[in-house]
Design an enzyme around this catalytic site. Structure first.
Site, PDB file in Angstrom:
ATOM      1  N   GLU A 293      42.101  36.281  48.344  1.00 56.75           N
ATOM      2  CA  GLU A 293      40.824  35.408  48.882  1.00 56.75           C
ATOM      3  C   GLU A 293      41.135  33.924  48.541  1.00 56.75           C
ATOM      4  O   GLU A 293      40.855  32.892  49.373  1.00 56.75           O
ATOM      5  CB  GLU A 293      39.642  35.882  47.851  1.00 56.75           C
ATOM      6  CG  GLU A 293      38.603  36.705  48.714  1.00 56.75           C
ATOM      7  CD  GLU A 293      37.428  36.911  47.899  1.00 56.75           C
ATOM      8  OE1 GLU A 293      36.827  36.284  46.896  1.00 56.75           O
ATOM      9  OE2 GLU A 293      36.579  37.731  48.498  1.00 56.75           O
ATOM     10  N   HIS A 322      58.137  57.168  43.054  1.00 57.30           N
ATOM     11  CA  HIS A 322      58.272  58.399  43.838  1.00 57.30           C
ATOM     12  C   HIS A 322      57.511  58.216  45.120  1.00 57.30           C
ATOM     13  O   HIS A 322      56.930  59.312  45.835  1.00 57.30           O
ATOM     14  CB  HIS A 322      57.513  59.715  42.988  1.00 57.30           C
ATOM     15  CG  HIS A 322      58.577  59.687  41.792  1.00 57.30           C
ATOM     16  ND1 HIS A 322      59.654  60.398  41.479  1.00 57.30           N
ATOM     17  CD2 HIS A 322      58.318  59.041  40.655  1.00 57.30           C
ATOM     18  CE1 HIS A 322      60.080  60.314  40.355  1.00 57.30           C
ATOM     19  NE2 HIS A 322      59.224  59.554  39.618  1.00 57.30           N
ATOM     20  N   LYS A 436      29.835  39.741  56.350  1.00 53.98           N
ATOM     21  CA  LYS A 436      28.440  39.743  55.353  1.00 53.98           C
ATOM     22  C   LYS A 436      27.323  39.616  56.333  1.00 53.98           C
ATOM     23  O   LYS A 436      26.389  40.200  56.272  1.00 53.98           O
ATOM     24  CB  LYS A 436      28.280  38.680  54.331  1.00 53.98           C
ATOM     25  CG  LYS A 436      29.147  39.118  53.242  1.00 53.98           C
ATOM     26  CD  LYS A 436      28.937  37.824  52.124  1.00 53.98           C
ATOM     27  CE  LYS A 436      29.751  38.087  50.926  1.00 53.98           C
ATOM     28  NZ  LYS A 436      29.319  37.229  49.849  1.00 53.98           N
TER      29      LYS A 436
HETATM   30  O1  PA5 Z   1      34.952  36.169  44.565  1.00 45.96           O
HETATM   31  C1  PA5 Z   1      33.914  35.823  45.054  1.00 45.96           C
HETATM   32  O2  PA5 Z   1      33.458  34.848  45.300  1.00 45.96           O
HETATM   33  C2  PA5 Z   1      33.433  37.336  45.575  1.00 45.96           C
HETATM   34  O3  PA5 Z   1      34.099  38.144  45.471  1.00 45.96           O
HETATM   35  C3  PA5 Z   1      32.049  37.265  45.008  1.00 45.96           C
HETATM   36  O4  PA5 Z   1      32.308  37.679  43.676  1.00 45.96           O
HETATM   37  C4  PA5 Z   1      31.277  38.626  45.785  1.00 45.96           C
HETATM   38  O5  PA5 Z   1      31.215  38.416  46.942  1.00 45.96           O
HETATM   39  C5  PA5 Z   1      30.013  39.024  44.911  1.00 45.96           C
HETATM   40  O6  PA5 Z   1      29.287  37.651  45.021  1.00 45.96           O
HETATM   41  P1  PA5 Z   1      28.065  37.504  44.371  1.00 45.96           P
HETATM   42  O7  PA5 Z   1      28.239  37.457  42.601  1.00 45.96           O
HETATM   43  O8  PA5 Z   1      27.246  36.361  44.800  1.00 45.96           O
HETATM   44  O9  PA5 Z   1      26.941  38.562  44.473  1.00 45.96           O
END
Ligand code: PA5
Length: 467
Positions: A293, A322, A436
């Site tokens: 990310e 393996h 989303k």
């Molecule tokens: O790293 C990130 O920003 C995402 O993985 C969020 O943690 C994830 O989408 C969850 O978001 P939130 O904490 O707003 O529910």
């Protein structure tokens, strides 16, 4: 404190040749950019940015977590964490690294904390099985809902379900079994907390999900389950000192980033993390999110369409010897493999000598599983070296909270350096939003009608392509 070590010789040109390894010249060329980044990070911290770097020193935050643990511990046999992505992967990694695999199966008497379930998916079968299991014990179940935004569909749906269950069972007292970890000031979950009066912990301002493991997000469930979070933070702080070194050769985060960056430019588009420890396997899951990310970006800060990134993969030693190593040795030479080794396991476990008469098995007689797993790691490292495949080794002296704290902090800083070298925004994730929004559209959330119409042709299955 025992330091975790980074061994990088086998990623150098000296070890695997110039085409696949890092040369001294390439490293030298990065010295100034890395030094500049070290300085920039220091300036950013002074200006109150890069908040994740200061978490190991946030005593107020840790005190607040301890207070909540104190409050909930004796009234709880089961802890259910509701969260996803950065709001769950750290919790899972800490629990698997620092508590035994059999933790949830231990008796209430021997387990150092409540049973822990981290529900980081909306698979109805998993949810049903957990609901059925904890149904009879809801009175002594605490639900820790973690969401910075409070709007994430998965976490919101789970929360609505568990809130209802608690409400049905406990009536007005249901809120006593909820702890919400969310944004200090805004967001939907904060609004609900204010209205309904839950106890809360904060996701610190300016700390993104994937950098939040060392905040209340990851630390509350860890502390509830008996993990020494103060020791974790000491480990992170010790790593912070090492990551402030101006000389990149003495700074493990700068070196990790430099090696990944140089080899990424040499076609190592895949970064494999391969712990030789089942306990540390979930750290690789946490790492995958951090690397993917943070670095997977279409546009740079100054240039468009650069399509930056390196695909993070996890593998488990010895299991995946393996399964994957055939590919890693003879497939495309497009990977940088990072082993994680444990110098001293907490258990040795002897291999009995009962087969010492067998010509083929007698070499195992009287040895132990620690020696076996570490020999297998070294054997694989050697085999990859023979095939000119670059590898790194991160050594844990032993699996302790201090070592895990060092590891987490090391990779968080390394990804900051890597993002700096790639000249991208390391801290956003713009491409996640469309999926989303599409889910909102499909689930009928208001304001997404146009998108819902756009998705319709995708939902219609074209028979021509259907077997
Ligand atoms: O790293 C990130 O920003 C995402 O993985 C969020 O943690 C994830 O989408 C969850 O978001 P939130 O904490 O707003 O529910």
């Amino acid at each position: 404190m025992d330091r975790i070590g980074l061994y990088w010789k086998h990623a150098t040109a000296e070890a695997v040749g110039e085409k696949h390894g890092v040369t001294e010249k390439e490293l030298k060329e990065l010295t100034t950019p890395l030094k500049n980044l070290t300085k920039q990070f220091a300036d950013d911290r002074k200006a109150g940015k890069l908040r994740y770097r200061d978490l190991p020193y946030d005593e107020e935050m840790v005190d607040a977590i301890h207070r909540e643990v104190e409050h909930f511990r004796d009234r709880c046999d089961t802890l259910v964490v509701l969260g996803i992505g950065g709001s769950a992967l750290g919790n899972i990694a800490l629990q698997n690294a620092l508590n035994p695999m059999t933790y949830n199966l231990m008796s209430d008497r021997t387990r150092p904390g409540p049973q822990l379930f981290v529900l980081d998916n909306v698979d109805p079968e998993v949810i049903r099985s957990v609901v059925d299991l904890i149904g009879p014990r809801l009175k002594r179940t605490i639900v820790n809902v973690i969401s910075k935004s409070g709007e994430t569909a998965e976490t919101a749906a789970q929360f609505i379900l568990f809130r209802d269950l608690l409400l049905q069972k406990l009536g007005k007292k249901y809120k006593e079994n909820i702890l919400a970890t969310t944004d200090p000031a805004g967001g939907t979950l904060r609004e609900i907390c204010n209205k309904e009066g839950y106890r809360t912990l904060e996701v610190p301002d300016g700390v993104g999900g994937r950098f939040s493991v060392l905040s209340a997000v990851g630390l509350f469930s860890a502390a509830m389950c008996g993990i020494d979070i103060d020791a974790l933070m000491q480990g992170a702080a010790a790593m912070d000192k090492r990551c402030k070194e101006a000389d990149p050769l003495a700074n493990p985060a700068a070196m990790l980033a430099a090696i990944h960056y140089i080899l990424n430019n040499k076609g190592k588009k895949i970064s494999v993390m391969m712990p030789y420890s089942s306990a540390l396997y979930s750290l690789a899951d946490w790492y995958r999110q951090l690397w993917a990310e943070s670095l997977g970006k279409q546009n740079g800060l100054r240039k468009e369409n650069i399509f930056a990134g390196q695909t993070p993969i996890k593998a488990l030693g010895t299991t995946d010897q393996h399964s994957q190593v055939q590919l890693y040795r003879e497939g495309p030479n497009d990977k940088l493999i990072t082993f994680i080794e444990v110098e001293r396991f907490s258990q040795k476990v002897a291999i009995p000598s009962s087969m010492k008469e067998s010509q083929t098995l007698k070499y195992l007689a009287g040895s132990n599983f620690q020696t076996l797993i570490n020999s297998e790691k070294l054997g694989t490292e050697y085999a990859l070296l023979e095939s000119k495949r670059p590898t790194l080794t991160l050594s844990f002296p032993s699996i302790t909270p201090q070592a895990v704290g060092q590891f987490l902090y090391l990779y968080e800083v390394a990804v900051s350096y890597m993002g700096g070298l790639l000249d991208i925004n390391t801290y956003d994730q713009p491409a996640v939003q469309l999926g989303k929004d599409a889910t909102y559209a499909l689930m009928g959330k208001g304001g997404f009608d146009d998108l819902a119409r756009k998705i319709q042709p995708v939902a219609r299955r074209d028979k021509k392509y259907l077997l």
